[in-house]
Motif scaffolding. Structure first.
Motif, mmCIF file in Angstrom:
data_model
loop_
_atom_site.group_PDB
_atom_site.id
_atom_site.type_symbol
_atom_site.label_atom_id
_atom_site.label_comp_id
_atom_site.label_asym_id
_atom_site.label_seq_id
_atom_site.Cartn_x
_atom_site.Cartn_y
_atom_site.Cartn_z
ATOM 1 N N ALA A 86 0.854 -1.193 0.000
ATOM 2 C CA ALA A 86 0.000 0.000 0.000
ATOM 3 C C ALA A 86 0.888 1.241 0.000
ATOM 4 O O ALA A 86 2.071 1.165 0.298
ATOM 5 C CB ALA A 86 -0.898 -0.016 1.231
ATOM 6 N N PHE A 87 0.314 2.370 -0.379
ATOM 7 C CA PHE A 87 1.052 3.635 -0.255
ATOM 8 C C PHE A 87 0.182 4.655 0.471
ATOM 9 O O PHE A 87 -1.028 4.466 0.620
ATOM 10 C CB PHE A 87 1.496 4.156 -1.633
ATOM 11 N N THR A 88 0.834 5.708 0.954
ATOM 12 C CA THR A 88 0.111 6.752 1.688
ATOM 13 C C THR A 88 0.333 8.096 1.004
ATOM 14 O O THR A 88 1.122 8.201 0.066
ATOM 15 C CB THR A 88 0.633 6.867 3.137
ATOM 16 N N SER A 89 -0.320 9.123 1.518
ATOM 17 C CA SER A 89 -0.143 10.457 0.931
ATOM 18 C C SER A 89 1.298 10.937 1.116
ATOM 19 O O SER A 89 1.794 11.735 0.322
ATOM 20 C CB SER A 89 -1.133 11.453 1.522
ATOM 21 N N THR A 296 -16.519 1.046 -9.036
ATOM 22 C CA THR A 296 -15.447 2.034 -9.209
ATOM 23 C C THR A 296 -14.344 1.903 -8.162
ATOM 24 O O THR A 296 -13.320 2.581 -8.276
ATOM 25 C CB THR A 296 -15.984 3.480 -9.158
ATOM 26 N N ALA A 297 -14.561 1.103 -7.134
ATOM 27 C CA ALA A 297 -13.548 1.008 -6.078
ATOM 28 C C ALA A 297 -13.600 -0.338 -5.371
ATOM 29 O O ALA A 297 -14.676 -0.887 -5.167
ATOM 30 C CB ALA A 297 -13.752 2.120 -5.054
ATOM 31 N N VAL A 298 -12.420 -0.843 -5.028
ATOM 32 C CA VAL A 298 -12.317 -2.020 -4.170
ATOM 33 C C VAL A 298 -11.796 -1.541 -2.823
ATOM 34 O O VAL A 298 -10.792 -0.824 -2.754
ATOM 35 C CB VAL A 298 -11.347 -3.065 -4.771
ATOM 36 N N LEU A 299 -12.498 -1.915 -1.754
ATOM 37 C CA LEU A 299 -12.121 -1.441 -0.426
ATOM 38 C C LEU A 299 -11.561 -2.577 0.418
ATOM 39 O O LEU A 299 -12.070 -3.691 0.387
ATOM 40 C CB LEU A 299 -13.341 -0.866 0.303
ATOM 41 N N GLU A 300 -10.510 -2.274 1.159
ATOM 42 C CA GLU A 300 -9.971 -3.212 2.149
ATOM 43 C C GLU A 300 -9.848 -2.457 3.473
ATOM 44 O O GLU A 300 -9.615 -1.253 3.467
ATOM 45 C CB GLU A 300 -8.572 -3.687 1.763
ATOM 46 N N ASN A 317 -7.880 0.924 9.028
ATOM 47 C CA ASN A 317 -7.546 1.869 7.955
ATOM 48 C C ASN A 317 -8.191 1.441 6.648
ATOM 49 O O ASN A 317 -8.087 0.280 6.256
ATOM 50 C CB ASN A 317 -6.034 1.898 7.727
ATOM 51 N N LEU A 318 -8.797 2.392 5.971
ATOM 52 C CA LEU A 318 -9.408 2.098 4.681
ATOM 53 C C LEU A 318 -8.338 2.189 3.588
ATOM 54 O O LEU A 318 -7.674 3.207 3.432
ATOM 55 C CB LEU A 318 -10.523 3.100 4.388
ATOM 56 N N ILE A 319 -8.198 1.076 2.845
ATOM 57 C CA ILE A 319 -7.272 1.045 1.711
ATOM 58 C C ILE A 319 -8.111 0.929 0.452
ATOM 59 O O ILE A 319 -8.940 0.019 0.341
ATOM 60 C CB ILE A 319 -6.322 -0.157 1.832
ATOM 61 N N VAL A 320 -7.912 1.836 -0.468
ATOM 62 C CA VAL A 320 -8.803 1.859 -1.618
ATOM 63 C C VAL A 320 -8.017 1.679 -2.920
ATOM 64 O O VAL A 320 -6.898 2.168 -3.067
ATOM 65 C CB VAL A 320 -9.636 3.170 -1.629
ATOM 66 N N TYR A 333 -4.235 2.524 -1.991
ATOM 67 C CA TYR A 333 -3.964 3.807 -1.339
ATOM 68 C C TYR A 333 -4.484 3.713 0.101
ATOM 69 O O TYR A 333 -5.675 3.535 0.326
ATOM 70 C CB TYR A 333 -4.698 4.900 -2.122
ATOM 71 N N ASP A 334 -3.567 3.811 1.039
ATOM 72 C CA ASP A 334 -3.940 3.773 2.463
ATOM 73 C C ASP A 334 -4.341 5.179 2.872
ATOM 74 O O ASP A 334 -3.494 6.048 3.040
ATOM 75 C CB ASP A 334 -2.753 3.274 3.294
ATOM 76 N N LEU A 335 -5.638 5.393 3.022
ATOM 77 C CA LEU A 335 -6.144 6.748 3.255
ATOM 78 C C LEU A 335 -5.999 7.191 4.700
ATOM 79 O O LEU A 335 -6.226 8.353 5.009
ATOM 80 C CB LEU A 335 -7.620 6.819 2.845
ATOM 81 N N LYS A 336 -5.655 6.254 5.596
ATOM 82 C CA LYS A 336 -5.522 6.560 7.029
ATOM 83 C C LYS A 336 -6.847 7.025 7.639
ATOM 84 O O LYS A 336 -6.858 7.691 8.668
ATOM 85 C CB LYS A 336 -4.436 7.615 7.276
ATOM 86 N N ASP A 337 -7.931 6.722 6.960
ATOM 87 C CA ASP A 337 -9.252 7.005 7.521
ATOM 88 C C ASP A 337 -9.761 5.727 8.165
ATOM 89 O O ASP A 337 -9.663 4.655 7.579
ATOM 90 C CB ASP A 337 -10.237 7.424 6.417
ATOM 91 N N LEU A 338 -10.296 5.860 9.364
ATOM 92 C CA LEU A 338 -10.820 4.683 10.061
ATOM 93 C C LEU A 338 -12.272 4.471 9.670
ATOM 94 O O LEU A 338 -13.097 5.375 9.801
ATOM 95 C CB LEU A 338 -10.728 4.896 11.572
ATOM 96 N N MET A 339 -12.557 3.249 9.175
ATOM 97 C CA MET A 339 -13.901 2.921 8.714
ATOM 98 C C MET A 339 -14.151 1.428 8.968
ATOM 99 O O MET A 339 -13.236 0.689 9.302
ATOM 100 C CB MET A 339 -14.041 3.151 7.200
#
Ligand SMILES: [Zn+2]
Length: 470
Positions: A86-89, A296-300, A317-320, A333-339
């Protein structure tokens, strides 16, 4: 000098094909319901393989994946996704620093200009914001994501949609207006934020031009509601609002939703999205978590500490991975948003999709206090729920003491409502926040409207809740 050919927008996409690939409303619901879980997996798998193939040609991905020991043949299908790092911002930021001005993750060439392009950007609290390019497919697919949301939220053809975000660098406003005009028969009224069109004027336009729906951040809806009281406008009686498309932030207990719904006299719809991949989830009239735009998106969801896949229904962490975006591809993309994410099921509204929880916090805003992980945005629930406050707050984190005796301290500055003189407010807030955070924090009660310069309330971007002085 020879002029290059102009890449006309209208002829850059096979539109009937595009609409079949990414069905807009009203065909979206039927198209998704017609897909079995296996067929949806096949569709996602096909798009995933296409995006991975494109990504191997992008230096940012090729270098990272090769360094992780991967070769092109190693990623054969969607089920291999977890093998990809994964990658981050922060990785994007470094990529831009190394290869200015757009970074090694972009795969377009302004010199070739084979397709129309638009630059949007996100974030950028320090230095330049991160640019993201849009080609017509990414632009219109992200508009269709929004059109599906408006439709599920009760929008009807001919409705005026008032968009109180500015068509500027960030793209929520652009997606909303493009969605309204191109994909669902709404009439966009692009008033922009309160900086562009003052709040009083926003309300007058809504009243005179018959706004049926709003796109606005939760915090700004509160400002509009307060302006209405000041100006003698009754939101429920004088306006014809039927739905509000918003971003509630951490509202697990639903305090902000209730407050807004009571003030506006209409239904409130929460949504979740991000700059690069668009609107990932939207709420429908059943208000049962958020529908995911699965095509349009796969979520992990991964464990915030270990990065391993989190258990079903566990927050992490939501990875999209974007399935529609090629310029550039966005893969893990590891968005660092908790979901939280749950599996595909039929909803009361007739849409069959995966479901996403509301937003639970930012894992990169996590503060360790006495070995406890604290997420500043989770204070929103407690503070919004107390009528003695304006609901506005800012968590200030600093290091106190020296060397071994140093520790981190968090002070939560909370605005009280005008006229409130309750000596117990500070102690009450400290007690409730102790329960919410699991650790004690300092509380400072401050006058109404005093935090806006620090939180950015009423401005263009997302409201800040953490001031890190460490
Ligand atoms: Zn639904």
């Amino acid at each position: 000098m020879t002029q290059r050919a102009i890449p006309y927008y209208w002829s850059s996409v096979d539109w009937p094909r595009f609409m079949a690939d990414y069905p807009p409303p009203p065909t979206f619901a039927g198209a998704m319901a017609a897909l079995s879980d296996e067929q949806l997996h096949e569709l996602q798998d096909k798009r995933f393989r296409d995006r991975v193939r494109e990504a191997w040609a992008v230096p940012f991905y090729r270098d990272r994946w090769t360094a992780a020991g991967l070769e092109p043949g190693d990623i054969r299908e969607l089920d291999d996704i977890a093998k990809i790092p994964a990658f981050t911002s922060d990785d994007l930021k470094r990529s831009i620093e190394d290869e200015p001005p757009f970074g090694s993750h972009q795969n377009f060439a302004l010199e070739a200009m084979a397709t129309p392009l638009k630059i949007q950007s996100s974030g950028g609290t320090s230095g330049l914001p991160r640019p993201t390019l849009f080609d017509p497919v990414a632009w219109e697919a992200q508009a269709i994501q929004f059109a599906r949301a408006f439709h599920a939220q009760g929008a009807q053809v001919g409705d005026v949609l008032q968009i109180t975000l500015t068509n500027s660098l960030a793209n929520t406003a652009w997606c909303s207006s493009t969605a309204a005009m191109n994909w669902c028969g709404l009439v966009p009224l692009t008033t922009g934020s309160g900086v562009v069109t003052p709040s009083k004027r926003q309300l007058e336009l809504a009243r005179e031009w018959g706004t049926a729906g709003w796109v606005a951040f939760g915090e700004y809806l509160k400002i509009l509601a307060e302006t209405a009281v000041r100006e003698g406008i009754d939101l429920a009686r004088d306006l014809r609002t039927r739905f509000i498309h918003t971003y509630l932030g951490v509202d697990v207990e639903g305090h902000l939703r209730k407050l807004l719904s009571a003030a506006w006299g209409c239904e409130i719809f929460d949504n979740y999205g991000t700059h690069e991949v668009g609107l990932i989830g939207f709420e429908c009239e059943a208000h049962d978590n958020l529908h995911v735009n699965d095509d349009t998106a796969v979520l992990e969801i991964t464990d915030r500490e270990s990065g391993a896949p989190a258990g079903t229904g566990e927050p992490g962490n939501l990875i999209v991975t974007s399935l529609h975006r090629s310029v550039p591809p966005i893969i893990r993309y590891d968005l660092k948003d908790l979901m939280r994410v749950s599996g595909r099921r039929m909803c009361g509204c007739g849409l069959r999709t995966s479901k996403l929880s509301g937003f639970l916090g930012r894992s990169d805003e996590m503060v360790k206090l006495k070995a406890t992980s604290v997420y500043p945005r989770s204070a929103q629930d407690v503070i919004q729920g107390d009528a003695r406050t304006t609901g506005e707050f800012l968590c200030v984190v600093e290091t106190v003491g020296e060397g071994l005796a140093s520790r981190e301290r968090m002070r939560v500055r909370i605005e009280k409502r005008a006229g409130v003189q309750d000596p117990r407010l500070e102690a009450d807030m400290a007690k409730m926040l102790h329960t919410a955070f699991g650790v004690s924090v300092d509380v400072e009660i401050v006058p109404p409207d005093s935090l806006a310069p620090l939180t950015g309330l009423g401005g263009e971007g997302k409201v800040k809740r953490l001031l890190d002085l460490r």
